[in-house]
Scaffold this active site. Structure first.
Site, PDB file in Angstrom:
ATOM      1  N   HIS A 175       0.891  -1.372   0.105  1.00 11.47           N
ATOM      2  CA  HIS A 175      -0.067  -0.048   0.193  1.00 11.47           C
ATOM      3  C   HIS A 175       0.996   1.249   0.039  1.00 11.47           C
ATOM      4  CE1 HIS A 175      -3.447  -2.734   1.162  1.00 11.47           C
ATOM      5  NE2 HIS A 175      -2.272  -3.444   1.816  1.00 11.47           N
ATOM      6  N   SER A 220      15.705  22.070 -14.403  1.00  6.05           N
ATOM      7  CA  SER A 220      14.302  22.979 -14.743  1.00  6.05           C
ATOM      8  C   SER A 220      15.006  24.417 -15.051  1.00  6.05           C
ATOM      9  CB  SER A 220      13.680  23.044 -13.297  1.00  6.05           C
ATOM     10  OG  SER A 220      12.710  24.408 -13.409  1.00  6.05           O
ATOM     11  N   LYS A 235      16.668  21.773  -9.150  1.00  4.97           N
ATOM     12  CA  LYS A 235      16.123  20.761  -9.581  1.00  4.97           C
ATOM     13  C   LYS A 235      16.891  19.802 -10.479  1.00  4.97           C
ATOM     14  CE  LYS A 235      11.636  20.445 -10.462  1.00  4.97           C
ATOM     15  NZ  LYS A 235      10.582  19.656  -9.533  1.00  4.97           N
ATOM     16  N   GLU A 266      10.584   9.019 -16.184  1.00  2.00           N
ATOM     17  CA  GLU A 266       9.299   9.329 -16.530  1.00  2.00           C
ATOM     18  C   GLU A 266       8.685   8.967 -17.693  1.00  2.00           C
ATOM     19  OE1 GLU A 266       8.349  13.428 -14.987  1.00  2.00           O
ATOM     20  OE2 GLU A 266      10.369  13.365 -14.567  1.00  2.00           O
TER      21      GLU A 266
END
Ligand code: ARG
Length: 458
Positions: free
Chosen positions: A157, A278, A284, A291
């Site tokens: 979970h 970024s 970042k 992704e």
């Protein structure tokens, strides 16, 4: 003017839009190599059977060699008017070789021709997938070997459940990839039959030798039923199914990399080679490659669904709908190969952060099961009672804001008088992991056993 291939029956050329909807050359030019190999085998067989002369065969072979050279050099002019790769190659062959070129299509149709071309292509795609999957498995096993006792939280979970080792976690993906590889091996075996010689749909009146062409092209033998031969695309669907499941596995792994790289987890470091910055936030480091591995999964599933849908309403045998198999197949194969390569690259550049992993492994009362197991073993308590006692101890630790291992002995004894200070030996995450010695468990020696097994089976 009317079509060069079948102009006999046609008075005028097709509408411009007809050409646009009908032509496949923009994408099926990727079958050029397979198409030429099929034609070489077919013309060899025709000559061996005395259906064409040896001189015709030689002219066809020499001509096809030149066509191949043109295509490889990028000097071949692909024509939309000639629809597809089959007619583009044949027309160019005719320019080079003259009359013998016209004999190549004896006892053959584009229906069995395209079926054999695509089978060859899909067989090669299987081989590439199997090799790339093996490479990724190797990279994962190597990383697991460095992390047989790197403790991290195991999750259910997405909540910390029980401590495991990072090596064990990585080997779970090796299992998935091992199944992916065996799915590809399995469907490769099934597809390896030659449809060449089924002709348009019914076979041919010429005394061809389908066994010979099958053998020449590396197939185990010819397909048995000519109708099925020209209308079957199961082998593409099986490739796409195996690819979809594999992409799903890669996507799950990519998702974990994304999570692990967050400041909140901080479980792994990934080299700059697989991340981007970024344009506005200087701090970042984004896991874009992971992704995109996750995101591109949709294209592979899409190809599978698209082709299942194309095929579902088709009466036997060939219909032009089936031309819609190729763009999907090529895109899915390109995608699978890209995500497999990117994932392998990321695994090679992935580094565990053991301090972060083990700190997280200890959080969330992750050794509560070990405590309950101790009560069962040492106090002969039924597991259900031990579960209840442990629950009360977790509540007590939570109330005090400490971990189970930080509860003083009298706090344990208030809940269960039988508990002794031996309890502390099972509460650390290292102890917990080392005790999971059941076959396939997360204890370092079990993880080492898995690594040894895979090293024998890669
Ligand atoms: N370009 C066609 C395809 O990909 C080749 C087969 C065409 N056959 C036909 N009877 N029109 O399916």
């Amino acid at each position: 003017e009317a079509n060069a291939m079948w102009g006999g029956r046609f008075a005028s050329s097709p509408a411009a839009l007809m050409e646009a909807i009908n032509a496949s050359i923009d994408f099926d030019k990727r079958l050029a190599d397979q198409d030429i190999r099929g034609s070489l085998a077919h013309s060899d067989m025709l000559a061996a059977q005395g259906i064409i002369g040896a001189a015709d065969r030689d002219a066809i072979h020499a001509g096809l060699a030149e066509v191949r050279k043109d295509i490889e050099a990028g000097t071949f002019t692909f024509s939309t008017a000639l629809e597809d790769i089959h007619m583009n190659v044949e027309q160019r062959l005719k320019e080079i070789a003259g009359e013998p070129a016209g004999r190549l299509h004896t006892a053959r149709s584009r229906n069995d021709q395209v079926a054999v071309d695509v089978r060859l292509w899909v067989r090669e795609a299987h081989d590439r997938a199997i090799e790339q999957i093996t490479g990724l498995m190797r990279a994962l096993v190597a990383l697991a070997e460095h992390n047989t006792d790197t403790v991290m939280p195991g999750f259910t979970h997405l909540q910390s459940a029980q401590p495991v080792t990072f090596g064990h976690h990585l080997l779970a993906y090796v299992e998935m990839l091992g199944r992916d590889r065996s799915r590809f091996r399995d469907s490769r075996r099934r597809l390896n039959e030659s449809p060449l010689g089924a002709a348009a749909l019914a076979g041919t009146s010429f005394a061809i030798d389908r066994h010979a062409t099958a053998k020449a092209l590396g197939f185990d033998g010819p397909t048995r039923n000519s109708l099925d031969s020209v209308s079957d695309r199961d082998f593409i669907l099986e490739y796409l199914s195996a690819a979809s499941i594999c992409a799903m596995h890669l996507s799950r792994f990519a998702e974990e990399i994304v999570l692990w790289m967050t400041a909140q987890f901080g479980f792994v470091r990934l080299s700059d080679r697989w991340t981007t910055g970024s344009s506005i936030m200087p701090q970042k480091k984004n896991p874009d490659a992971a992704e995109l591995v996750r995101g591109k999964t949709g294209r592979v599933y899409g190809a599978l669904f698209s082709l299942l849908t194309v095929m579902k309403g088709l009466p036997l045998t060939y219909s032009k709908d089936m031309q819609e198999d190729k763009e999907q197949l090529f895109d899915a194969a390109d995608t699978l190969e890209l995500v497999l390569a990117a994932t392998t690259g990321m695994v090679e550049d992935l580094e565990a952060v053991p301090e972060r992993m083990s700190a997280a492994a200890g959080a969330g009362f992750s050794t509560a099961t070990d405590l309950a197991d101790w009560l069962v073993r040492s106090l002969n308590m039924p597991f259900r009672d031990a579960h209840h006692v442990t629950g009360r101890l977790v509540a007590e630790a939570e109330r005090r804001g400490v971990g189970l291992e930080d509860l003083p002995i009298d706090a344990f004894q208030t809940v269960e008088p039988g508990i002794t200070s031996d309890i502390y030996a099972v509460l650390g995450v290292q102890n917990s992991v080392r005790s999971r010695k059941s076959f396939g468990g997360t204890a370092p020696d079990q993880v080492a056993t898995q690594i040894a097994w895979w090293k024998d089976h890669l």
